[in-house]
Scaffold this motif. Structure first.
Motif, PDB file in Angstrom:
ATOM      1  N   SER A 137       0.824  -1.209   0.000  1.00  0.00           N
ATOM      2  CA  SER A 137       0.000   0.000   0.000  1.00  0.00           C
ATOM      3  C   SER A 137       0.856   1.256   0.000  1.00  0.00           C
ATOM      4  CB  SER A 137      -0.959   0.021   1.191  1.00  0.00           C
ATOM      5  OG  SER A 137      -0.266   0.246   2.385  1.00  0.00           O
ATOM      6  N   VAL A 138       0.276   2.295  -0.553  1.00  0.00           N
ATOM      7  CA  VAL A 138       0.863   3.621  -0.598  1.00  0.00           C
ATOM      8  C   VAL A 138      -0.145   4.542   0.084  1.00  0.00           C
ATOM      9  CG1 VAL A 138       1.427   5.525  -2.144  1.00  0.00           C
ATOM     10  CG2 VAL A 138       2.157   3.203  -2.716  1.00  0.00           C
ATOM     11  N   GLU A 139       0.288   5.238   1.112  1.00  0.00           N
ATOM     12  CA  GLU A 139      -0.617   6.135   1.830  1.00  0.00           C
ATOM     13  C   GLU A 139       0.051   7.489   2.014  1.00  0.00           C
ATOM     14  OE1 GLU A 139      -2.613   4.483   5.306  1.00  0.00           O
ATOM     15  OE2 GLU A 139      -1.842   2.510   4.715  1.00  0.00           O
ATOM     16  N   PHE A 140      -0.716   8.548   1.772  1.00  0.00           N
ATOM     17  CA  PHE A 140      -0.208   9.903   1.964  1.00  0.00           C
ATOM     18  C   PHE A 140      -1.387  10.854   2.134  1.00  0.00           C
ATOM     19  CE2 PHE A 140      -0.666   9.146  -2.544  1.00  0.00           C
ATOM     20  CZ  PHE A 140      -1.317  10.281  -3.005  1.00  0.00           C
ATOM     21  N   GLN A 141      -1.074  12.095   2.498  1.00  0.00           N
ATOM     22  CA  GLN A 141      -2.084  13.127   2.684  1.00  0.00           C
ATOM     23  C   GLN A 141      -1.693  14.372   1.895  1.00  0.00           C
ATOM     24  OE1 GLN A 141      -2.229  14.107   6.826  1.00  0.00           O
ATOM     25  NE2 GLN A 141      -3.113  12.160   7.428  1.00  0.00           N
ATOM     26  N   LEU A 142      -2.685  15.005   1.283  1.00  0.00           N
ATOM     27  CA  LEU A 142      -2.487  16.322   0.680  1.00  0.00           C
ATOM     28  C   LEU A 142      -3.009  17.340   1.683  1.00  0.00           C
ATOM     29  CD1 LEU A 142      -3.653  16.134  -3.050  1.00  0.00           C
ATOM     30  CD2 LEU A 142      -1.344  16.145  -2.154  1.00  0.00           C
ATOM     31  N   SER A 143      -2.211  18.322   2.013  1.00  0.00           N
ATOM     32  CA  SER A 143      -2.633  19.364   2.939  1.00  0.00           C
ATOM     33  C   SER A 143      -3.459  20.409   2.207  1.00  0.00           C
ATOM     34  CB  SER A 143      -1.416  20.053   3.556  1.00  0.00           C
ATOM     35  OG  SER A 143      -0.655  19.130   4.285  1.00  0.00           O
ATOM     36  N   VAL A 144      -4.447  20.944   2.911  1.00  0.00           N
ATOM     37  CA  VAL A 144      -5.223  22.064   2.381  1.00  0.00           C
ATOM     38  C   VAL A 144      -4.591  23.322   2.980  1.00  0.00           C
ATOM     39  CG1 VAL A 144      -7.489  23.149   2.237  1.00  0.00           C
ATOM     40  CG2 VAL A 144      -7.301  20.646   2.234  1.00  0.00           C
ATOM     41  N   ALA A 145      -3.791  24.039   2.165  1.00  0.00           N
ATOM     42  CA  ALA A 145      -3.097  25.234   2.637  1.00  0.00           C
ATOM     43  C   ALA A 145      -4.064  26.411   2.791  1.00  0.00           C
ATOM     44  CB  ALA A 145      -1.966  25.598   1.677  1.00  0.00           C
ATOM     45  N   LYS A 146      -5.020  26.517   1.882  1.00  0.00           N
ATOM     46  CA  LYS A 146      -6.062  27.556   1.934  1.00  0.00           C
ATOM     47  C   LYS A 146      -7.355  26.933   1.457  1.00  0.00           C
ATOM     48  CE  LYS A 146      -3.277  31.651   1.092  1.00  0.00           C
ATOM     49  NZ  LYS A 146      -3.047  32.783   0.209  1.00  0.00           N
ATOM     50  N   PRO A 147      -8.469  27.250   2.029  1.00  0.00           N
ATOM     51  CA  PRO A 147      -8.690  28.085   3.202  1.00  0.00           C
ATOM     52  C   PRO A 147      -8.239  27.379   4.477  1.00  0.00           C
ATOM     53  CG  PRO A 147     -10.772  27.176   2.431  1.00  0.00           C
ATOM     54  CD  PRO A 147      -9.722  26.752   1.454  1.00  0.00           C
ATOM     55  N   ASP A 148      -8.051  28.157   5.519  1.00  0.00           N
ATOM     56  CA  ASP A 148      -7.586  27.628   6.803  1.00  0.00           C
ATOM     57  C   ASP A 148      -8.629  26.717   7.453  1.00  0.00           C
ATOM     58  OD1 ASP A 148      -5.239  29.051   6.610  1.00  0.00           O
ATOM     59  OD2 ASP A 148      -6.001  30.775   7.727  1.00  0.00           O
ATOM     60  N   GLY A 149      -8.131  25.795   8.280  1.00  0.00           N
ATOM     61  CA  GLY A 149      -9.013  24.997   9.121  1.00  0.00           C
ATOM     62  C   GLY A 149      -9.519  23.699   8.516  1.00  0.00           C
ATOM     63  N   TRP A 150      -9.062  23.322   7.335  1.00  0.00           N
ATOM     64  CA  TRP A 150      -9.527  22.081   6.708  1.00  0.00           C
ATOM     65  C   TRP A 150      -8.547  20.954   6.984  1.00  0.00           C
ATOM     66  CZ3 TRP A 150     -14.204  21.509   4.424  1.00  0.00           C
ATOM     67  CH2 TRP A 150     -14.928  22.683   4.187  1.00  0.00           C
ATOM     68  N   LYS A 151      -9.096  19.768   7.181  1.00  0.00           N
ATOM     69  CA  LYS A 151      -8.272  18.582   7.403  1.00  0.00           C
ATOM     70  C   LYS A 151      -7.614  18.175   6.083  1.00  0.00           C
ATOM     71  CE  LYS A 151     -10.971  16.645  11.166  1.00  0.00           C
ATOM     72  NZ  LYS A 151     -11.760  15.498  11.626  1.00  0.00           N
ATOM     73  N   PRO A 152      -6.455  17.505   6.161  1.00  0.00           N
ATOM     74  CA  PRO A 152      -5.806  17.011   4.933  1.00  0.00           C
ATOM     75  C   PRO A 152      -6.669  15.952   4.252  1.00  0.00           C
ATOM     76  CG  PRO A 152      -4.370  16.760   6.860  1.00  0.00           C
ATOM     77  CD  PRO A 152      -5.693  17.203   7.354  1.00  0.00           C
ATOM     78  N   VAL A 153      -6.440  15.779   2.957  1.00  0.00           N
ATOM     79  CA  VAL A 153      -7.150  14.765   2.176  1.00  0.00           C
ATOM     80  C   VAL A 153      -6.298  13.499   2.188  1.00  0.00           C
ATOM     81  CG1 VAL A 153      -8.147  14.185  -0.056  1.00  0.00           C
ATOM     82  CG2 VAL A 153      -8.065  16.567   0.690  1.00  0.00           C
ATOM     83  N   GLN A 154      -6.878  12.391   2.634  1.00  0.00           N
ATOM     84  CA  GLN A 154      -6.178  11.110   2.737  1.00  0.00           C
ATOM     85  C   GLN A 154      -6.255  10.370   1.393  1.00  0.00           C
ATOM     86  OE1 GLN A 154      -4.956   9.721   5.707  1.00  0.00           O
ATOM     87  NE2 GLN A 154      -5.667  11.290   7.092  1.00  0.00           N
TER      88      GLN A 154
END
Length: 127
Positions: A100-117
């Motif tokens: 498996s390959v697992e990673f997260q994309l961060s939401v830089a803007k707008p503030d306060g959002w969880k990363p996308v898995q």
């Protein structure tokens, strides 16, 4: 519709009723899905997966994670009008029943959002 009631302790304190109407819209939509079964990969082979990430807010900015040096995959993120394209290059190693390959994309803007898995899973078979 959703009703919210506000109570006041003012002398003529009246209760105020607020009614909210509308549709909830997700900030991001990942196509085909952020969880993928890759199937059986041949040992030593390379597999490329592409994802379209649509944004409901034009101000949305995504950021790639820092990958470990020995990661069996690489990521490329390109921004277009209203969406991002994420390309994941997976390098299959030695045969394995589960990979498996697992990673997260961060939401830089707008503030306060969880990363996308993201998770891509499969198995690696002999050539």
């Amino acid at each position: 519709a959703k009703n919210i009631y506000i109570e006041s302790d003012a002398a003529l304190g009246k209760n105020i009723k607020l009614t909210l109407k509308g549709n909830a819209v997700a900030l991001l939509k990942v196509e085909p899905s952020n969880f993928i079964y890759m199937g059986a990969l041949k040992a030593g082979s390379k597999s490329v997966w592409e994802f379209k990430i649509s944004c409901s807010n034009p101000e949305t900015e995504l950021a790639l994670p820092v990958l470990p040096e020995n990661a069996p995959y690489s990521l490329k993120l390109e921004r277009f009008q209203g969406y991002y394209q994420l390309t994941v290059d997976v390098q299959a190693g030695a045969p394995s029943d589960f990979f498996s390959v697992e990673f997260q994309l961060s939401v830089a803007k707008p503030d306060g959002w969880k990363p996308v898995q993201f998770k891509l899973a499969g198995r690696i078979v002999k050539e």
